[in-house]
Design a protein around this motif. Sequence first.
Motif, PDB file in Angstrom:
ATOM      1  N   LEU A   1       0.829  -1.208   0.000  1.00 45.23           N
ATOM      2  CA  LEU A   1       0.000   0.000   0.000  1.00 45.23           C
ATOM      3  C   LEU A   1       0.862   1.257   0.000  1.00 45.23           C
ATOM      4  CD1 LEU A   1      -2.883  -0.968   2.482  1.00 45.23           C
ATOM      5  CD2 LEU A   1      -2.960  -0.855  -0.021  1.00 45.23           C
ATOM      6  N   ILE A   2       1.977   1.227   0.742  1.00 44.56           N
ATOM      7  CA  ILE A   2       2.893   2.378   0.745  1.00 44.56           C
ATOM      8  C   ILE A   2       3.445   2.611  -0.658  1.00 44.56           C
ATOM      9  CG2 ILE A   2       5.144   3.206   1.568  1.00 44.56           C
ATOM     10  CD1 ILE A   2       4.530   1.755   4.229  1.00 44.56           C
ATOM     11  N   VAL A   3       3.884   1.524  -1.297  1.00 43.93           N
ATOM     12  CA  VAL A   3       4.421   1.608  -2.668  1.00 43.93           C
ATOM     13  C   VAL A   3       3.354   2.128  -3.635  1.00 43.93           C
ATOM     14  CG1 VAL A   3       5.160   0.184  -4.620  1.00 43.93           C
ATOM     15  CG2 VAL A   3       6.214  -0.142  -2.378  1.00 43.93           C
ATOM     16  N   ALA A   4       2.142   1.580  -3.530  1.00 43.98           N
ATOM     17  CA  ALA A   4       1.070   1.951  -4.458  1.00 43.98           C
ATOM     18  C   ALA A   4       0.708   3.424  -4.342  1.00 43.98           C
ATOM     19  CB  ALA A   4      -0.162   1.082  -4.194  1.00 43.98           C
ATOM     20  N   PHE A   5       0.476   3.883  -3.123  1.00 41.11           N
ATOM     21  CA  PHE A   5       0.032   5.269  -2.953  1.00 41.11           C
ATOM     22  C   PHE A   5       1.135   6.272  -3.274  1.00 41.11           C
ATOM     23  CE2 PHE A   5      -3.305   3.292  -0.213  1.00 41.11           C
ATOM     24  CZ  PHE A   5      -4.381   3.723  -0.967  1.00 41.11           C
ATOM     25  N   ALA A   6       2.383   5.883  -3.059  1.00 40.09           N
ATOM     26  CA  ALA A   6       3.493   6.770  -3.436  1.00 40.09           C
ATOM     27  C   ALA A   6       3.488   7.019  -4.943  1.00 40.09           C
ATOM     28  CB  ALA A   6       4.828   6.155  -3.002  1.00 40.09           C
ATOM     29  N   LYS A   7       3.279   5.952  -5.721  1.00 39.34           N
ATOM     30  CA  LYS A   7       3.268   6.090  -7.185  1.00 39.34           C
ATOM     31  C   LYS A   7       1.998   6.768  -7.686  1.00 39.34           C
ATOM     32  CE  LYS A   7       4.562   1.680  -7.703  1.00 39.34           C
ATOM     33  NZ  LYS A   7       5.052   0.402  -8.267  1.00 39.34           N
ATOM     34  N   ILE A   8       0.853   6.411  -7.102  1.00 39.98           N
ATOM     35  CA  ILE A   8      -0.421   7.001  -7.549  1.00 39.98           C
ATOM     36  C   ILE A   8      -0.450   8.510  -7.261  1.00 39.98           C
ATOM     37  CG2 ILE A   8      -2.911   7.081  -7.131  1.00 39.98           C
ATOM     38  CD1 ILE A   8      -2.784   4.043  -6.648  1.00 39.98           C
ATOM     39  N   ILE A   9      -0.075   8.879  -6.030  1.00 42.98           N
ATOM     40  CA  ILE A   9      -0.144  10.295  -5.640  1.00 42.98           C
ATOM     41  C   ILE A   9       0.840  11.138  -6.458  1.00 42.98           C
ATOM     42  CG2 ILE A   9       0.310  11.924  -3.756  1.00 42.98           C
ATOM     43  CD1 ILE A   9      -0.747   9.729  -1.831  1.00 42.98           C
ATOM     44  N   TYR A  10       2.096  10.684  -6.545  1.00 43.35           N
ATOM     45  CA  TYR A  10       3.068  11.502  -7.271  1.00 43.35           C
ATOM     46  C   TYR A  10       2.823  11.448  -8.779  1.00 43.35           C
ATOM     47  CZ  TYR A  10       7.277  14.208  -7.919  1.00 43.35           C
ATOM     48  OH  TYR A  10       8.142  15.230  -8.226  1.00 43.35           O
ATOM     49  N   GLY A  11       2.321  10.320  -9.274  1.00 44.38           N
ATOM     50  CA  GLY A  11       1.978  10.234 -10.692  1.00 44.38           C
ATOM     51  C   GLY A  11       0.845  11.173 -11.049  1.00 44.38           C
ATOM     52  N   THR A  12      -0.115  11.349 -10.109  1.00 43.26           N
ATOM     53  CA  THR A  12      -1.222  12.279 -10.327  1.00 43.26           C
ATOM     54  C   THR A  12      -0.734  13.727 -10.292  1.00 43.26           C
ATOM     55  OG1 THR A  12      -2.777  10.717  -9.299  1.00 43.26           O
ATOM     56  CG2 THR A  12      -3.483  13.019  -9.470  1.00 43.26           C
ATOM     57  N   ILE A  13       0.150  14.038  -9.350  1.00 41.17           N
ATOM     58  CA  ILE A  13       0.674  15.400  -9.212  1.00 41.17           C
ATOM     59  C   ILE A  13       1.442  15.825 -10.470  1.00 41.17           C
ATOM     60  CG2 ILE A  13       2.356  16.833  -7.967  1.00 41.17           C
ATOM     61  CD1 ILE A  13       1.594  15.225  -5.435  1.00 41.17           C
ATOM     62  N   THR A  14       2.214  14.901 -11.033  1.00 43.96           N
ATOM     63  CA  THR A  14       3.066  15.234 -12.192  1.00 43.96           C
ATOM     64  C   THR A  14       2.424  14.868 -13.527  1.00 43.96           C
ATOM     65  OG1 THR A  14       4.187  13.084 -12.018  1.00 43.96           O
ATOM     66  CG2 THR A  14       5.181  14.934 -10.813  1.00 43.96           C
ATOM     67  N   ASN A  15       1.170  14.382 -13.501  1.00 45.02           N
ATOM     68  CA  ASN A  15       0.477  13.966 -14.728  1.00 45.02           C
ATOM     69  C   ASN A  15       1.231  12.867 -15.481  1.00 45.02           C
ATOM     70  OD1 ASN A  15      -1.809  15.712 -14.611  1.00 45.02           O
ATOM     71  ND2 ASN A  15      -0.491  17.426 -15.235  1.00 45.02           N
ATOM     72  N   THR A  16       1.954  12.020 -14.747  1.00 47.76           N
ATOM     73  CA  THR A  16       2.699  10.923 -15.372  1.00 47.76           C
ATOM     74  C   THR A  16       1.825   9.675 -15.352  1.00 47.76           C
ATOM     75  OG1 THR A  16       4.732  11.886 -14.464  1.00 47.76           O
ATOM     76  CG2 THR A  16       4.892   9.678 -15.412  1.00 47.76           C
ATOM     77  N   LEU A  17       1.196   9.385 -16.485  1.00 48.23           N
ATOM     78  CA  LEU A  17       0.205   8.307 -16.560  1.00 48.23           C
ATOM     79  C   LEU A  17       0.818   6.942 -16.298  1.00 48.23           C
ATOM     80  CD1 LEU A  17      -2.749   7.638 -17.117  1.00 48.23           C
ATOM     81  CD2 LEU A  17      -2.206   7.520 -19.553  1.00 48.23           C
ATOM     82  N   SER A  18       2.033   6.709 -16.804  1.00 50.45           N
ATOM     83  CA  SER A  18       2.668   5.398 -16.617  1.00 50.45           C
ATOM     84  C   SER A  18       2.956   5.134 -15.149  1.00 50.45           C
ATOM     85  CB  SER A  18       3.957   5.313 -17.436  1.00 50.45           C
ATOM     86  OG  SER A  18       4.835   6.374 -17.112  1.00 50.45           O
ATOM     87  N   MET A  19       3.394   6.162 -14.409  1.00 53.59           N
ATOM     88  CA  MET A  19       3.666   5.996 -12.980  1.00 53.59           C
ATOM     89  C   MET A  19       2.374   5.711 -12.218  1.00 53.59           C
ATOM     90  SD  MET A  19       5.374   8.611 -10.195  1.00 53.59           S
ATOM     91  CE  MET A  19       6.952   8.719 -11.027  1.00 53.59           C
ATOM     92  N   LYS A  20       1.311   6.465 -12.561  1.00 51.35           N
ATOM     93  CA  LYS A  20       0.027   6.266 -11.896  1.00 51.35           C
ATOM     94  C   LYS A  20      -0.532   4.878 -12.208  1.00 51.35           C
ATOM     95  CE  LYS A  20      -3.500   8.849 -13.149  1.00 51.35           C
ATOM     96  NZ  LYS A  20      -4.406  10.011 -13.282  1.00 51.35           N
ATOM     97  N   SER A  21      -0.376   4.419 -13.444  1.00 50.86           N
ATOM     98  CA  SER A  21      -0.855   3.083 -13.825  1.00 50.86           C
ATOM     99  C   SER A  21      -0.117   2.005 -13.047  1.00 50.86           C
ATOM    100  CB  SER A  21      -0.661   2.878 -15.330  1.00 50.86           C
ATOM    101  OG  SER A  21      -1.370   3.831 -16.073  1.00 50.86           O
ATOM    102  N   ASP A  22       1.201   2.187 -12.898  1.00 47.70           N
ATOM    103  CA  ASP A  22       1.989   1.230 -12.122  1.00 47.70           C
ATOM    104  C   ASP A  22       1.544   1.241 -10.668  1.00 47.70           C
ATOM    105  OD1 ASP A  22       3.907  -0.665 -11.587  1.00 47.70           O
ATOM    106  OD2 ASP A  22       5.510   0.797 -11.292  1.00 47.70           O
TER     107      ASP A  22
END
Length: 289
Positions: free
Chosen positions: A20-41
């Motif tokens: 969950l820590i790994v998932a939310f780190a990627k989802i939150i920062y991927g959303t902030i930077t509009n990086t779709l691949s990071m958010k998808s991961d």
Amino acid sequence: MDERSKKIQQILVIILVLNLIVAFAKIIYGTITNTLSMKSDGYHSLFDGISNIVGIVAIFVAAKPPDRTHPYGHQKFETLASIVIAVLIIFVGFEIIHNSITRFTSDIQPTVTGLSFIVMIGTMAVNLMVTEYERRKGEKLNSEILLADSIHTRSDIFVSLSVLVALVAIEAGYPIVDPLISLIIAAVIVRAGIKIIMASSNTLCDAAQLEEDVICSLAYEIDGVRDCHKIRTRGCKGNIHIDLHIMVEPDMTVSEAHAISHRVMDHLEEKLEGVAEVLVHIDPFREKK
């Protein structure tokens, strides 16, 4: 619950928190930077956490002994839960595909910072630790759930590597790579969901779990068994049920034939890993014409 089941649950809880820590780190920062691949991961990692929850619940339910309404035990609840999760995984995969196609025609530009690389490399390091931890504990406890999940987590590392490639490409001035990598991740997610459904469907449909020849050869190792036939197996790894017919000499007493059947049962349970129950039918031996 027995001590082994409790230990497996405790390990899954630890891994759940890390996922969950790994998932939310990627989802939150991927959303902030509009990086779709990071958010998808990140969503990919989130479903790893959901799988851990399923494992925790499944271990609790599956550990219940057979009862009047479930004479064969409760293990198939784990299989049912796996199919539900697989359907959700496929749904998320198609949602990512939709977002990726939309990104091709939008003006949204992803932003790559040094923190983007730190987030991805840090989460990959956590995945590596989780993989090794699960593998060692799985081997120690002889747990199929832990061993299978460790292999799945190891495959997630390669998905994260593809996101790093996307970040480098975006930094180099090729933002088109971001939705392309997302499509690849979506394909991986959908494929994983389909594989889970296929494997789980085999269990629910009582597909054979063991080779008939292997069972027969073991039955013949018991003195008094003249023939072996009508072999059926079903269940899942760790909870396999075997049903077979053996032939013994027709002049044997019921007690002698019964003793042979019990030796066959004990022998199969000892030699075949994951066998929960063996049912042996006794027939009088007849020469084949």
